[in-house]
Scaffold this motif. Structure first.
Motif, PDB file in Angstrom:
ATOM      1  N   LYS A 394       0.840  -1.200   0.000  1.00  0.00           N
ATOM      2  CA  LYS A 394       0.000   0.000   0.000  1.00  0.00           C
ATOM      3  C   LYS A 394       0.880   1.257   0.000  1.00  0.00           C
ATOM      4  O   LYS A 394       0.636   2.193  -0.765  1.00  0.00           O
ATOM      5  CB  LYS A 394      -0.911  -0.025   1.235  1.00  0.00           C
ATOM      6  CG  LYS A 394      -2.004   1.004   1.232  1.00  0.00           C
ATOM      7  CD  LYS A 394      -3.283   0.434   0.600  1.00  0.00           C
ATOM      8  CE  LYS A 394      -4.405   1.473   0.556  1.00  0.00           C
ATOM      9  NZ  LYS A 394      -4.313   2.350  -0.628  1.00  0.00           N
ATOM     10  N   ARG A 398       1.510   0.010  -4.764  1.00  0.00           N
ATOM     11  CA  ARG A 398       1.280  -1.184  -5.595  1.00  0.00           C
ATOM     12  C   ARG A 398      -0.138  -1.691  -5.311  1.00  0.00           C
ATOM     13  O   ARG A 398      -0.341  -2.685  -4.615  1.00  0.00           O
ATOM     14  CB  ARG A 398       2.332  -2.247  -5.280  1.00  0.00           C
ATOM     15  CG  ARG A 398       3.762  -1.783  -5.603  1.00  0.00           C
ATOM     16  CD  ARG A 398       4.805  -2.792  -5.161  1.00  0.00           C
ATOM     17  NE  ARG A 398       4.727  -4.047  -5.899  1.00  0.00           N
ATOM     18  CZ  ARG A 398       5.469  -5.120  -5.620  1.00  0.00           C
ATOM     19  NH1 ARG A 398       6.323  -5.085  -4.611  1.00  0.00           N
ATOM     20  NH2 ARG A 398       5.344  -6.220  -6.326  1.00  0.00           N
ATOM     21  N   ASP A 399      -1.114  -0.973  -5.872  1.00  0.00           N
ATOM     22  CA  ASP A 399      -2.517  -1.218  -5.530  1.00  0.00           C
ATOM     23  C   ASP A 399      -3.009  -2.608  -5.911  1.00  0.00           C
ATOM     24  O   ASP A 399      -3.766  -3.237  -5.170  1.00  0.00           O
ATOM     25  CB  ASP A 399      -3.411  -0.145  -6.181  1.00  0.00           C
ATOM     26  CG  ASP A 399      -3.121   1.225  -5.579  1.00  0.00           C
ATOM     27  OD1 ASP A 399      -2.552   1.263  -4.467  1.00  0.00           O
ATOM     28  OD2 ASP A 399      -3.441   2.247  -6.224  1.00  0.00           O
ATOM     29  N   GLN A 400      -2.577  -3.090  -7.079  1.00  0.00           N
ATOM     30  CA  GLN A 400      -2.998  -4.417  -7.540  1.00  0.00           C
ATOM     31  C   GLN A 400      -2.589  -5.493  -6.520  1.00  0.00           C
ATOM     32  O   GLN A 400      -3.403  -6.307  -6.086  1.00  0.00           O
ATOM     33  CB  GLN A 400      -2.364  -4.706  -8.914  1.00  0.00           C
ATOM     34  CG  GLN A 400      -2.736  -6.061  -9.535  1.00  0.00           C
ATOM     35  CD  GLN A 400      -4.250  -6.187  -9.758  1.00  0.00           C
ATOM     36  OE1 GLN A 400      -4.916  -5.230 -10.147  1.00  0.00           O
ATOM     37  NE2 GLN A 400      -4.793  -7.379  -9.501  1.00  0.00           N
ATOM     38  N   LEU A 401      -1.310  -5.452  -6.100  1.00  0.00           N
ATOM     39  CA  LEU A 401      -0.797  -6.414  -5.119  1.00  0.00           C
ATOM     40  C   LEU A 401      -1.527  -6.254  -3.786  1.00  0.00           C
ATOM     41  O   LEU A 401      -1.903  -7.241  -3.143  1.00  0.00           O
ATOM     42  CB  LEU A 401       0.721  -6.224  -4.928  1.00  0.00           C
ATOM     43  CG  LEU A 401       1.395  -7.118  -3.891  1.00  0.00           C
ATOM     44  CD1 LEU A 401       1.279  -8.600  -4.253  1.00  0.00           C
ATOM     45  CD2 LEU A 401       2.870  -6.750  -3.722  1.00  0.00           C
ATOM     46  N   HIS A 403      -4.557  -5.253  -3.268  1.00  0.00           N
ATOM     47  CA  HIS A 403      -5.894  -5.869  -3.391  1.00  0.00           C
ATOM     48  C   HIS A 403      -5.823  -7.386  -3.247  1.00  0.00           C
ATOM     49  O   HIS A 403      -6.628  -7.999  -2.549  1.00  0.00           O
ATOM     50  CB  HIS A 403      -6.535  -5.517  -4.749  1.00  0.00           C
ATOM     51  CG  HIS A 403      -7.230  -4.193  -4.729  1.00  0.00           C
ATOM     52  ND1 HIS A 403      -8.312  -3.947  -3.902  1.00  0.00           N
ATOM     53  CD2 HIS A 403      -7.002  -3.048  -5.422  1.00  0.00           C
ATOM     54  CE1 HIS A 403      -8.714  -2.704  -4.087  1.00  0.00           C
ATOM     55  NE2 HIS A 403      -7.937  -2.126  -5.006  1.00  0.00           N
ATOM     56  N   GLU A 404      -4.843  -7.979  -3.940  1.00  0.00           N
ATOM     57  CA  GLU A 404      -4.691  -9.444  -3.878  1.00  0.00           C
ATOM     58  C   GLU A 404      -4.420  -9.915  -2.455  1.00  0.00           C
ATOM     59  O   GLU A 404      -4.994 -10.894  -1.981  1.00  0.00           O
ATOM     60  CB  GLU A 404      -3.558  -9.898  -4.813  1.00  0.00           C
ATOM     61  CG  GLU A 404      -3.931  -9.846  -6.296  1.00  0.00           C
ATOM     62  CD  GLU A 404      -2.708  -9.918  -7.204  1.00  0.00           C
ATOM     63  OE1 GLU A 404      -1.624 -10.342  -6.728  1.00  0.00           O
ATOM     64  OE2 GLU A 404      -2.839  -9.545  -8.385  1.00  0.00           O
ATOM     65  N   ASP A 407      -7.533  -9.612  -0.268  1.00  0.00           N
ATOM     66  CA  ASP A 407      -8.457 -10.728  -0.535  1.00  0.00           C
ATOM     67  C   ASP A 407      -7.989 -11.998   0.164  1.00  0.00           C
ATOM     68  O   ASP A 407      -8.769 -12.706   0.792  1.00  0.00           O
ATOM     69  CB  ASP A 407      -8.574 -10.988  -2.051  1.00  0.00           C
ATOM     70  CG  ASP A 407      -9.355  -9.882  -2.755  1.00  0.00           C
ATOM     71  OD1 ASP A 407     -10.052  -9.126  -2.033  1.00  0.00           O
ATOM     72  OD2 ASP A 407      -9.267  -9.771  -3.987  1.00  0.00           O
TER      73      ASP A 407
END
Length: 424
Positions: A394, A398-401, A403-404, A407
């Motif tokens: 965060k 690295r927003d994609q990472l 989010h993963e 989850d």
């Protein structure tokens, strides 16, 4: 049965020299059988023949019951020698540092004199030598760890002149000894691969396996192994320090064995370890660890510091002390020690990286915190490791990472995700 032919008539008629030769062959054959049995017993790791009154009838039984012969005492640890084969100033410094370091490890018996003359075969099988040799270029020193019995090289490191200056030599040797001498190191790996582990050596290997893969099964194997040594009146403080920590783990992780483990029982084992091993880093670390679990953080740090001072060559002692400081909120003191241990050690447990992440994060160094959390990818089974990676992802945008990871956290650890503060 084998002696019967000597009494029968044809042999008696032979001339005396011939009879003598036959008898010599006969005794040679017997000696060979005894030698082969000795090797077999040694390979099996217990001895039925020499265990005296409680001798098991077969070799298999001896292994099952773990009866150990007088010449392979339950607490016999690997023997380690040093052989200096070059006389440069650098080599002398490396050898002096090796001596200082080896004498402080609980996991081996350091023999100060040269490995001259054949030791007894049982000892030879678990004997190792650090050769200090001239390196490839002037000022270099090569350090080789070999099995005395087989000559197999377990570890070889070249130290440049820069690695062996008065100010760097201790670090260089600490890195090597930390990867060679503890139960997770090269010597114990070799002993296990060769099936030579007995008594305390075997228990320390099982103990190490538990910390790498924590569960009821690995815990019970290590605990029962050490318990047998206690029943046999163990004299090594290591038996009690490692049992103390396992006892606490049984209580906190609710393992079925041993039933009803309490922190008080664990403390009494740890106290006994310190009494038996007033210079044992392991005993001091265990006592410090138990104090931290009781919430006595000042007392815990005092004991951890003592463990660190007793063996500055064992990077795991430095890491434990630094971890204690960090978790007591003393980030500026603990973080540099842990960072140093992590850099010096080629392989180390992930809790070092987690502790380092916390220290760097709390000291406000996000870049270094991110580097430390990267190392936690290898162990995705812990909620706080995932959380550490989430925080640095965060922060780095690295927003994609992020989010993963978020989850993954909510799916795998719903309880943690609902209230991280409680877990922390």
């Amino acid at each position: 049965g084998m002696a019967a032919p000597a009494a029968s008539s044809p042999v008696v008629r032979q001339s005396a020299p011939s009879l003598l030769r036959h008898l010599q062959f006969f005794w040679l054959a017997i000696a060979l059988v005894i030698a082969m049995l000795g090797v077999l017993i040694l390979r099996q790791g217990g001895s039925a023949l020499l265990a005296g009154s409680d001798a098991a009838p077969t070799i298999e039984n001896a292994v099952a019951t773990g009866s150990i012969a007088p010449w392979a005492p339950a607490e016999s640890l690997p023997l380690v020698y040093i052989a200096v084969k070059t006389n440069s100033a650098e080599a002398a410094r490396v050898a002096a540092s090796l001596r200082a370091g080896l004498s402080r490890f609980d996991t081996v018996t350091f023999i100060g004199r040269d490995a001259d003359g054949p030791p007894d075969p049982v000892a030879e099988a678990i004997s190792f030598v650090f050769d200090v040799l001239p390196g490839p270029t002037a000022g270099d020193v090569t350090m080789e760890l070999q099995s005395v019995a087989t000559g197999r090289v377990l570890l070889s490191r070249n130290l440049t002149a820069a690695d062996s200056t008065p100010s760097t030599v201790e670090d260089s040797v600490a890195g090597i000894l930390s990867s060679a001498v503890p139960a997770s190191g090269a010597i114990y790996n070799y002993i296990e691969q060769s099936g030579l582990q007995t008594g305390l050596t075997e228990c320390l290997l099982l103990n190490d396996k538990y910390y790498l893969d924590q569960g009821a099964k690995t815990h019970e194997a290590a605990y029962r192994c050490l318990e047998i040594l206690v029943d046999r009146d163990a004299k090594s403080s290591l038996v009690f320090s490692e049992l103390a920590t396992l006892h606490l783990e049984a209580g906190t992780d609710h393992y079925a064995y041993p039933a009803g483990a309490t922190i008080e029982q664990a403390m009494s084992l740890a106290r006994r370890a310190v009494q038996m091993g007033p210079t044992s880093p392991y005993a001091h670390r265990a006592y410090g660890y138990l104090n931290s679990r009781l919430g006595n953080s000042e007392e815990s740090i005092r004991w951890m510091r003592k463990a660190y001072e007793l063996n500055p060559y064992d990077l795991s002692m430095a890491a434990a002390y630094a971890y204690g400081l960090i978790f007591a909120g003393r980030y500026r003191e603990g973080t540099p020690i842990l960072a140093h241990a992590t850099e010096t050690s080629s392989a180390h447990p992930t809790w070092w990286d987690y502790g380092l992440f916390v220290g760097q994060f709390m000291a406000g160094d996000m870049n270094k915190a991110a580097l430390a959390s990267d190392a936690l990818q290898a162990t995705p089974t812990k909620s706080h490791y995932l959380a550490a990676r989430l925080i640095t992802a965060k922060a780095a945008g690295r927003d994609q990472l992020a989010h993963e990871l978020l989850d993954e956290l909510t799916v795998k650890f719903p309880k943690f995700a609902a209230d991280p503060r409680a877990a922390f």
